[in-house]
Enzyme design. Structure first.
Site, PDB file in Angstrom:
ATOM      1  N   LYS A 187     -48.438   3.709  -5.984  1.00  0.00           N
ATOM      2  CA  LYS A 187     -49.077   4.912  -6.516  1.00  0.00           C
ATOM      3  C   LYS A 187     -48.034   5.974  -6.847  1.00  0.00           C
ATOM      4  CE  LYS A 187     -52.524   8.412  -5.181  1.00  0.00           C
ATOM      5  NZ  LYS A 187     -51.626   9.576  -5.369  1.00  0.00           N
ATOM      6  N   LYS A 233     -41.774   5.748  -4.185  1.00  0.00           N
ATOM      7  CA  LYS A 233     -41.315   4.446  -4.666  1.00  0.00           C
ATOM      8  C   LYS A 233     -39.887   4.496  -5.210  1.00  0.00           C
ATOM      9  CE  LYS A 233     -43.679   3.375  -8.150  1.00  0.00           C
ATOM     10  NZ  LYS A 233     -42.694   4.031  -9.045  1.00  0.00           N
ATOM     11  N   LYS A 239     -41.048   9.272 -16.817  1.00  0.00           N
ATOM     12  CA  LYS A 239     -40.355  10.461 -16.304  1.00  0.00           C
ATOM     13  C   LYS A 239     -38.852  10.221 -16.222  1.00  0.00           C
ATOM     14  CE  LYS A 239     -42.404  11.048 -12.338  1.00  0.00           C
ATOM     15  NZ  LYS A 239     -43.100   9.764 -12.264  1.00  0.00           N
ATOM     16  N   ASP A 247     -50.157   2.909 -10.532  1.00  0.00           N
ATOM     17  CA  ASP A 247     -51.485   3.219 -10.009  1.00  0.00           C
ATOM     18  C   ASP A 247     -52.467   2.118 -10.405  1.00  0.00           C
ATOM     19  OD1 ASP A 247     -50.010   5.715  -9.916  1.00  0.00           O
ATOM     20  OD2 ASP A 247     -51.907   6.609  -9.325  1.00  0.00           O
TER      21      ASP A 247
END
Length: 269
Positions: free
Chosen positions: A9, A14, A40, A125
């Protein structure tokens, strides 16, 4: 060559886990490449000491067929190769498509040929579209899911397990385990252990919450670089050793959402 992908998620830690793992693998003398598959493009920040400014998608847009390996492969901490897939401008285009373009470009340039280990850091996700490319196309074979004991983190992990199961039935991809990244929720470790058991896998690590992680991130470093003698650094080192020796790779057995809610309730969350 060992090919690993970390899913989880958004915001679960992560990329922090991935970067510290890459650092630990490199300390063992392995040639490592970390590929960030998140628009990102911050997966390799702790390894490079800054946000990567040259993503694969940026270079493809700017230079098209003239892109060279030196444009997109950067050297980070302890010689780790760092690549960021990049993504479109917010609100424009498909971020998943960026992963497809990036991995195809890396393959065509043959820039990753002599590495001992490739680690894909993938937004997850849900496992769909371009975000499934690392497992759908066989770029990664060993999948690890980063999760806390929070319901929505477990919900995302369960969805990812569904995707892994789907692709496992077609090829060699397998789930290597759950990496617990603690949020200090009630009975968190026990819950994650039972969750992993229900998924027919293992809790391969339980990473405690430690302020040294935040301090290292504020200094744009991995814990292994910032505080190499810390207990937290040793947690990442042990996880890297456990991943390298892991033979408990499985086809997961995801839960229904009702089953997941009931499980979380049983452990006091």
């Amino acid at each position: 060559m060992k090919k690993i992908a970390l899913y989880g998620k958004g915001g679960i830690g992560k990329s922090t886990t991935a970067s510290n793992l890459s650092a630990a693998f490199s300390e063992e003398g392995l040639k490592v490449c970390q590929i960030g598959c998140d628009p990102k493009n911050d997966s390799t920040r702790l390894l490079l000491g800054h946000i990567c400014k040259q993503t694969v998608l940026d270079m493809v847009r700017d230079k098209d067929d003239d892109v060279e390996a030196a444009d997109i492969v950067h050297t980070g901490y302890n010689g780790i190769k760092c690549v960021e897939a990049g993504g479109p401008e917010p609100g424009v285009g498909c971020a998943g498509r960026g992963i497809i373009v990036a991995l195809e470009k890396l393959k065509s340039l043959e820039v990753i040929t002599d590495e001992d280990l490739i680690l894909y850091d993938v937004l997850g996700d849900v496992v769909c579209g371009g975000f499934a490319v690392p497992i759908r196309e066989g770029y990664a074979t060993d999948i690890y899911i980063v999760s806390s004991g929070e319901l929505m983190s477990l919900y995302a992990a369960n969805n990812i397990a569904k995707g892994v199961k789907r692709f496992a039935l077609r090829g060699g991809v397998r789930l290597g385990g759950i990496i617990g990244n603690s949020r200090n929720t009630p009975n968190e470790r026990a819950l994650l252990e039972e969750f992993a058991k229900r998924l027919h896998t293992q809790l391969i690590a339980f990473i405690p919450r430690d302020v040294v992680v935040n301090k290292a991130e504020n200094n744009r470093q991995t814990v292994l670089q910032y505080a190499p003698e810390s207990a937290q650094a040793e947690v990442y080192r042990q996880l890297s050793r456990d991943i390298m020796s892991n033979e408990k790779l499985s086809v997961p057995t995801p839960m229904t959402f009702d089953e997941l809610e009931k499980l979380v309730a049983e452990y006091g969350n």
